[in-house]
Motif scaffolding. Structure first.
Motif, PDB file in Angstrom:
ATOM      1  N   ALA A  53      14.611   7.558   4.245  1.00  0.00           N
ATOM      2  CA  ALA A  53      13.571   7.830   5.227  1.00  0.00           C
ATOM      3  C   ALA A  53      14.096   7.799   6.662  1.00  0.00           C
ATOM      4  O   ALA A  53      13.659   8.600   7.504  1.00  0.00           O
ATOM      5  N   VAL A  54      15.032   6.907   6.952  1.00  0.00           N
ATOM      6  CA  VAL A  54      15.432   6.655   8.338  1.00  0.00           C
ATOM      7  C   VAL A  54      16.753   7.317   8.731  1.00  0.00           C
ATOM      8  O   VAL A  54      16.848   7.983   9.771  1.00  0.00           O
ATOM      9  N   LEU A  55      17.784   7.151   7.930  1.00  0.00           N
ATOM     10  CA  LEU A  55      19.134   7.547   8.354  1.00  0.00           C
ATOM     11  C   LEU A  55      19.288   9.041   8.626  1.00  0.00           C
ATOM     12  O   LEU A  55      19.940   9.411   9.619  1.00  0.00           O
ATOM     13  N   PRO A  56      18.717   9.939   7.810  1.00  0.00           N
ATOM     14  CA  PRO A  56      18.856  11.368   8.152  1.00  0.00           C
ATOM     15  C   PRO A  56      18.240  11.724   9.503  1.00  0.00           C
ATOM     16  O   PRO A  56      18.794  12.530  10.252  1.00  0.00           O
ATOM     17  N   ALA A  57      17.099  11.123   9.834  1.00  0.00           N
ATOM     18  CA  ALA A  57      16.448  11.408  11.117  1.00  0.00           C
ATOM     19  C   ALA A  57      17.308  10.933  12.282  1.00  0.00           C
ATOM     20  O   ALA A  57      17.450  11.635  13.297  1.00  0.00           O
ATOM     21  N   LEU A  61      19.052  13.458  15.085  1.00  0.00           N
ATOM     22  CA  LEU A  61      18.831  13.304  16.525  1.00  0.00           C
ATOM     23  C   LEU A  61      20.148  13.119  17.255  1.00  0.00           C
ATOM     24  O   LEU A  61      20.379  13.727  18.304  1.00  0.00           O
ATOM     25  N   TRP A  62      21.023  12.292  16.718  1.00  0.00           N
ATOM     26  CA  TRP A  62      22.322  12.050  17.353  1.00  0.00           C
ATOM     27  C   TRP A  62      23.114  13.345  17.441  1.00  0.00           C
ATOM     28  O   TRP A  62      23.699  13.663  18.479  1.00  0.00           O
ATOM     29  N   GLY A  63      23.114  14.127  16.362  1.00  0.00           N
ATOM     30  CA  GLY A  63      23.858  15.385  16.363  1.00  0.00           C
ATOM     31  C   GLY A  63      23.292  16.390  17.343  1.00  0.00           C
ATOM     32  O   GLY A  63      24.039  17.088  18.045  1.00  0.00           O
ATOM     33  N   ILE A  64      21.967  16.482  17.415  1.00  0.00           N
ATOM     34  CA  ILE A  64      21.333  17.410  18.348  1.00  0.00           C
ATOM     35  C   ILE A  64      21.684  17.065  19.785  1.00  0.00           C
ATOM     36  O   ILE A  64      22.041  17.935  20.591  1.00  0.00           O
ATOM     37  N   GLN A  65      21.600  15.784  20.126  1.00  0.00           N
ATOM     38  CA  GLN A  65      21.908  15.379  21.493  1.00  0.00           C
ATOM     39  C   GLN A  65      23.373  15.606  21.839  1.00  0.00           C
ATOM     40  O   GLN A  65      23.695  15.980  22.962  1.00  0.00           O
ATOM     41  N   ARG A  66      24.255  15.366  20.880  1.00  0.00           N
ATOM     42  CA  ARG A  66      25.688  15.575  21.118  1.00  0.00           C
ATOM     43  C   ARG A  66      25.994  17.045  21.398  1.00  0.00           C
ATOM     44  O   ARG A  66      26.923  17.358  22.154  1.00  0.00           O
ATOM     45  N   ALA A  67      25.233  17.945  20.788  1.00  0.00           N
ATOM     46  CA  ALA A  67      25.495  19.375  20.926  1.00  0.00           C
ATOM     47  C   ALA A  67      24.854  19.972  22.172  1.00  0.00           C
ATOM     48  O   ALA A  67      25.118  21.127  22.514  1.00  0.00           O
ATOM     49  N   MET A  68      24.028  19.211  22.866  1.00  0.00           N
ATOM     50  CA  MET A  68      23.274  19.719  24.011  1.00  0.00           C
ATOM     51  C   MET A  68      24.007  19.477  25.325  1.00  0.00           C
ATOM     52  O   MET A  68      24.815  18.554  25.438  1.00  0.00           O
ATOM     53  N   PRO A  69      23.689  20.268  26.354  1.00  0.00           N
ATOM     54  CA  PRO A  69      24.131  19.922  27.710  1.00  0.00           C
ATOM     55  C   PRO A  69      23.521  18.583  28.124  1.00  0.00           C
ATOM     56  O   PRO A  69      22.500  18.161  27.566  1.00  0.00           O
ATOM     57  N   CYS A  75      16.496  15.131  28.582  1.00  0.00           N
ATOM     58  CA  CYS A  75      15.089  15.466  28.328  1.00  0.00           C
ATOM     59  C   CYS A  75      14.670  15.041  26.928  1.00  0.00           C
ATOM     60  O   CYS A  75      13.566  14.496  26.740  1.00  0.00           O
ATOM     61  N   VAL A  76      15.521  15.283  25.951  1.00  0.00           N
ATOM     62  CA  VAL A  76      15.220  14.881  24.580  1.00  0.00           C
ATOM     63  C   VAL A  76      15.099  13.367  24.493  1.00  0.00           C
ATOM     64  O   VAL A  76      14.189  12.836  23.850  1.00  0.00           O
ATOM     65  N   GLY A  77      16.009  12.662  25.154  1.00  0.00           N
ATOM     66  CA  GLY A  77      15.966  11.199  25.132  1.00  0.00           C
ATOM     67  C   GLY A  77      14.677  10.662  25.717  1.00  0.00           C
ATOM     68  O   GLY A  77      14.042   9.763  25.144  1.00  0.00           O
ATOM     69  N   ALA A  78      14.265  11.193  26.864  1.00  0.00           N
ATOM     70  CA  ALA A  78      13.022  10.744  27.492  1.00  0.00           C
ATOM     71  C   ALA A  78      11.824  11.052  26.596  1.00  0.00           C
ATOM     72  O   ALA A  78      10.902  10.235  26.465  1.00  0.00           O
ATOM     73  N   ALA A  79      11.835  12.230  25.955  1.00  0.00           N
ATOM     74  CA  ALA A  79      10.724  12.614  25.085  1.00  0.00           C
ATOM     75  C   ALA A  79      10.644  11.715  23.853  1.00  0.00           C
ATOM     76  O   ALA A  79       9.546  11.296  23.442  1.00  0.00           O
ATOM     77  N   VAL A  80      11.791  11.400  23.267  1.00  0.00           N
ATOM     78  CA  VAL A  80      11.804  10.531  22.086  1.00  0.00           C
ATOM     79  C   VAL A  80      11.295   9.144  22.443  1.00  0.00           C
ATOM     80  O   VAL A  80      10.485   8.553  21.719  1.00  0.00           O
ATOM     81  N   LEU A  81      11.755   8.606  23.569  1.00  0.00           N
ATOM     82  CA  LEU A  81      11.285   7.283  23.971  1.00  0.00           C
ATOM     83  C   LEU A  81       9.783   7.306  24.221  1.00  0.00           C
ATOM     84  O   LEU A  81       9.065   6.371  23.821  1.00  0.00           O
ATOM     85  N   TYR A  82       9.289   8.355  24.867  1.00  0.00           N
ATOM     86  CA  TYR A  82       7.844   8.478  25.096  1.00  0.00           C
ATOM     87  C   TYR A  82       7.081   8.411  23.776  1.00  0.00           C
ATOM     88  O   TYR A  82       6.059   7.725  23.666  1.00  0.00           O
ATOM     89  N   LEU A  83       7.591   9.085  22.752  1.00  0.00           N
ATOM     90  CA  LEU A  83       6.893   9.125  21.465  1.00  0.00           C
ATOM     91  C   LEU A  83       6.973   7.795  20.719  1.00  0.00           C
ATOM     92  O   LEU A  83       6.186   7.559  19.797  1.00  0.00           O
ATOM     93  N   THR A  84       7.902   6.942  21.087  1.00  0.00           N
ATOM     94  CA  THR A  84       8.023   5.640  20.417  1.00  0.00           C
ATOM     95  C   THR A  84       7.260   4.544  21.148  1.00  0.00           C
ATOM     96  O   THR A  84       7.151   3.427  20.628  1.00  0.00           O
ATOM     97  N   LEU A  85       6.746   4.829  22.345  1.00  0.00           N
ATOM     98  CA  LEU A  85       6.026   3.822  23.123  1.00  0.00           C
ATOM     99  C   LEU A  85       4.535   3.842  22.801  1.00  0.00           C
ATOM    100  O   LEU A  85       3.972   4.886  22.472  1.00  0.00           O
TER     101      LEU A  85
END
Length: 304
Positions: A53-57, A61-69, A75-85
């Motif tokens: 349930a957890v590790l693939p997600a 996410l780690w792979g997507i962020q690594r591949a991004m500028p 932006c992805v990091g801020a959005a993910v944190l927003y969704l966890t708050l």
């Protein structure tokens, strides 16, 4: 990191939780499907289910962020944190309880608090309703706010996502029932580990922003008596910081269960709920300031 944290907190304060298609609802469906396929009354089955349930997600996410500028990753990091708050959501759930109590409408207060606690609310009087809501604010200050901020500061968006997914699975599988005693063992223990440091930082935050001496005394003497190794320090320190009496017997599943006393001072009331919310809000501000200061110090050290 500090700027992304500020952006996420502001988005949460402005937008609150998504009203439709919340990612955690989708995650809950995925977890339910995994449970149906791999469930067995064994700890190893629970470990496998948690991992699937957890590790693939987290890896995705780690792979997507690594591949991004860098800017897109930010932006992805801020959005993910927003969704966890769940800072704004916390207030939205308990303010109706305080408002009903202030009007003397106990039935409405019971109905409102039943949406945020698992105890039987029909048997509660006004003091017990106030205590339930105040305890919920203090405990969820850690679970819905400070825990996610801590893991984001430590490991970025993957850390915040790991914390929120683990917390969700603990709320789903981490029960001591016949079905989940062994299967949910991993979910409960992993959540305990991930919450160990955030819970104590949350307790320290409450102490520093409230009545420190009382909070520290209650933390030291009352927290060890609580069943949960993490909720104990958070709620004992929070009750002491507010100088309010919490804990004590509470009804669950048709019977009253003995619980240790928490805090000291006045009986809980509608005002206690509002003061607890204010304490959490001051804590969020303090964490943001500390993150900014730490960021400037580390940046200065790197350039030096």
């Amino acid at each position: 990191m500090a700027l992304a944290m500020l952006a996420a907190v502001l988005m949460d304060a402005w937008l609150g939780e998504p009203r439709r298609a919340h990612p955690l609802v989708g995650f809950g469906r995925v977890a339910s499907g995994i449970e149906q396929r791999v469930y067995a009354d064994r700890r190893v089955a629970g470990v496998l289910a948690w991992s699937l349930a957890v590790l693939p997600a987290i890896a995705l996410l780690w792979g997507i962020q690594r591949a991004m500028p860098v800017w897109a990753s930010w932006c992805v990091g801020a959005a993910v944190l927003y969704l966890t708050l769940g800072w704004r959501s916390l207030g939205e759930h308990v303010r109706p309880v305080a408002a009903a109590l202030a009007k003397g409408d106990l039935d409405a207060a019971r109905a409102a608090v039943s949406r945020v606690v698992s105890r039987d609310t029909a048997a509660l009087n006004d003091v017990q309703v106030s205590a339930a809501a105040t305890e919920s604010v203090l405990e969820n200050g850690n679970d819905a706010v400070f825990g996610a901020l801590f893991w984001f500061a430590l490991l970025g968006a993957p850390g915040a996502l790991l914390y929120r997914l683990a917390n969700t699975l603990d709320a789903t599988w981490g029960y001591r029932t016949a079905r989940y005693e062994r299967f949910g063992w991993a979910a409960a223990r992993i959540d305990d580990v991930l919450n160990f440091l955030p819970a104590r930082l949350t307790a320290l935050t409450y102490a520093l922003l409230g009545h420190f001496d009382t909070a520290w005394r209650c933390w030291r003497t009352q927290a060890p008596q609580w069943d949960s190794p993490n909720a104990g320090p958070v709620m004992a320190a929070g009750a002491g910081a507010l100088r309010v009496r919490l804990g004590g017997p509470a009804p669950y599943h048709g019977r009253w269960e003995a619980r240790p006393e928490l805090g000291e001072g006045e009986l809980p009331s509608a005002a206690s709920i509002s003061r607890a919310l204010h304490l959490v809000s001051k804590g969020v501000l303090m964490w943001l300031i500390c993150t900014w200061v730490l960021g400037f110090l580390l940046d200065g050290g790197v350039h030096a």
